[in-house]
Motif scaffolding. Sequence first.
Motif, short mmCIF file in Angstrom:
data_model
loop_
_atom_site.label_atom_id
_atom_site.label_comp_id
_atom_site.label_asym_id
_atom_site.label_seq_id
_atom_site.Cartn_x
_atom_site.Cartn_y
_atom_site.Cartn_z
N ARG A 117 5.68 36.67 -16.29
CA ARG A 117 5.84 35.21 -16.19
C ARG A 117 6.91 34.86 -15.15
NH1 ARG A 117 1.37 34.69 -17.87
NH2 ARG A 117 0.71 33.43 -19.63
N ASP A 118 6.77 35.48 -13.99
CA ASP A 118 7.71 35.27 -12.89
C ASP A 118 7.55 33.84 -12.35
OD1 ASP A 118 9.34 35.56 -10.63
OD2 ASP A 118 7.67 36.31 -9.42
N PRO A 119 8.63 33.05 -12.29
CA PRO A 119 8.52 31.69 -11.75
C PRO A 119 8.00 31.65 -10.32
CG PRO A 119 10.58 31.95 -12.93
CD PRO A 119 9.98 33.32 -12.82
N GLY A 120 8.31 32.70 -9.53
CA GLY A 120 7.76 32.75 -8.17
C GLY A 120 6.26 32.90 -8.17
N GLY A 121 5.73 33.67 -9.13
CA GLY A 121 4.29 33.79 -9.28
C GLY A 121 3.66 32.48 -9.72
N ALA A 122 4.36 31.77 -10.61
CA ALA A 122 3.88 30.45 -11.04
C ALA A 122 3.81 29.49 -9.86
CB ALA A 122 4.79 29.89 -12.12
N LEU A 123 4.78 29.59 -8.95
CA LEU A 123 4.80 28.74 -7.76
C LEU A 123 3.58 29.03 -6.88
CD1 LEU A 123 6.17 26.77 -5.78
CD2 LEU A 123 7.49 28.72 -4.92
N ALA A 124 3.32 30.32 -6.63
CA ALA A 124 2.17 30.69 -5.79
C ALA A 124 0.87 30.23 -6.43
CB ALA A 124 2.16 32.20 -5.57
N PHE A 125 0.75 30.43 -7.74
CA PHE A 125 -0.45 30.01 -8.46
C PHE A 125 -0.62 28.50 -8.40
CE2 PHE A 125 -2.52 29.30 -12.78
CZ PHE A 125 -3.80 29.54 -12.30
N ALA A 126 0.46 27.76 -8.59
CA ALA A 126 0.40 26.30 -8.54
C ALA A 126 -0.06 25.82 -7.17
CB ALA A 126 1.77 25.71 -8.87
N CYS A 127 0.40 26.48 -6.11
CA CYS A 127 0.00 26.06 -4.77
C CYS A 127 -1.49 26.33 -4.52
CB CYS A 127 0.86 26.78 -3.73
SG CYS A 127 2.55 26.12 -3.66
N LEU A 128 -2.01 27.42 -5.07
CA LEU A 128 -3.45 27.67 -4.99
C LEU A 128 -4.22 26.57 -5.72
CD1 LEU A 128 -3.69 31.53 -5.58
CD2 LEU A 128 -4.37 30.30 -3.50
N LEU A 129 -3.75 26.20 -6.89
CA LEU A 129 -4.41 25.14 -7.65
C LEU A 129 -4.35 23.81 -6.91
CD1 LEU A 129 -3.16 25.90 -11.29
CD2 LEU A 129 -5.44 26.34 -10.35
N MET A 130 -3.21 23.52 -6.28
CA MET A 130 -3.07 22.27 -5.54
C MET A 130 -4.07 22.22 -4.38
SD MET A 130 -1.38 19.42 -5.63
CE MET A 130 0.06 19.82 -6.62
N LEU A 131 -4.20 23.32 -3.66
CA LEU A 131 -5.14 23.35 -2.53
C LEU A 131 -6.59 23.29 -3.01
CD1 LEU A 131 -3.37 26.05 -0.33
CD2 LEU A 131 -3.49 23.59 0.10
N ALA A 132 -6.82 23.68 -4.27
CA ALA A 132 -8.16 23.62 -4.84
C ALA A 132 -8.41 22.30 -5.57
CB ALA A 132 -8.37 24.78 -5.81
N ASP A 133 -7.47 21.36 -5.43
CA ASP A 133 -7.58 20.05 -6.07
C ASP A 133 -7.61 20.14 -7.60
OD1 ASP A 133 -7.55 18.59 -3.66
OD2 ASP A 133 -9.70 18.93 -3.37
N ARG A 134 -6.90 21.11 -8.15
CA ARG A 134 -6.73 21.21 -9.61
C ARG A 134 -5.32 20.72 -9.92
NH1 ARG A 134 -10.41 25.39 -11.29
NH2 ARG A 134 -9.53 25.28 -13.39
N GLU A 135 -5.11 19.43 -9.73
CA GLU A 135 -3.76 18.88 -9.69
C GLU A 135 -3.02 18.96 -11.01
OE1 GLU A 135 -2.21 14.51 -8.70
OE2 GLU A 135 -3.10 15.54 -6.98
N GLU A 136 -3.70 18.72 -12.12
CA GLU A 136 -3.00 18.74 -13.41
C GLU A 136 -2.47 20.13 -13.72
OE1 GLU A 136 -5.24 17.09 -16.58
OE2 GLU A 136 -5.44 15.11 -15.65
N GLY A 137 -3.31 21.13 -13.50
CA GLY A 137 -2.85 22.50 -13.72
C GLY A 137 -1.74 22.87 -12.76
N ALA A 138 -1.85 22.42 -11.51
CA ALA A 138 -0.81 22.70 -10.51
C ALA A 138 0.51 22.09 -10.94
CB ALA A 138 -1.23 22.15 -9.15
N GLN A 139 0.48 20.87 -11.44
CA GLN A 139 1.72 20.22 -11.84
C GLN A 139 2.38 20.96 -13.00
OE1 GLN A 139 1.42 15.99 -12.51
NE2 GLN A 139 3.41 15.87 -13.50
#
Length: 240
Positions: A98-120
Amino acid sequence: MRSHQPRTIEEALARARIFAGVYTPVDLESSRQRITEQLLELRWMKAFALPTASTRGRPAQAPLMLHERAANDLRALCQGVIHDGDAARRLARFDAARDPGGALAFACLLMLADREEGAQFWLQFAAGGGQATGALCLYLLHLRRGEWRDAQHWARQMAHLENEPCQYSPVAHEIVETTSAAGGVTVFIDLPDDQTVVSEAAVKDAVEDLDVDLIDELGAIPQPSPDLAHQLEDLVTAGR
């Protein structure tokens, strides 16, 4: 029972008059606070037509509305995060650590995929884990939505987290305090001029089959799959 409507201007003014002793010092201070907040939002509105200047060393572009500039900056920042050489490794160990840096990378992938709620959700996880870049993404996200008070909150968090030790900064940025920009700061993002752009359609395909868990009171939250880190490496390599 219907209230009596005033019949004359004098009667209307009498109803509107503020009588001495009716309001306490607490009421007056509360009113001053509301007026101060409203004036601050009006000051932010002046930034609506500023030239885009969030990346240093690049030609000035045509003026953009503040929310448009924030949307562009957020997209570029997410591209910068997933291009970082350490992003895939951090994402690979996210399930176990549960590395916060991994969460950041995952969130950015979700944001680029227009999965905004999950990204937030995962950006808040990253920021809560001490990642200033996560707070920066949230700052831009709320600016894009026109949510000024939330943007101001994340601007303060971003400035605070900058000084935290063990900071993972996949994209170099500089925070400059100002009196005119939303949140009281301007952020300069240092992206390379030759940075490739990963296809957002390809990102959507990569995250399409992610598991979605229902978390109490938070709704459906996407989870990274074990092989998503390998897909991220392939996406970045293909874009070069």
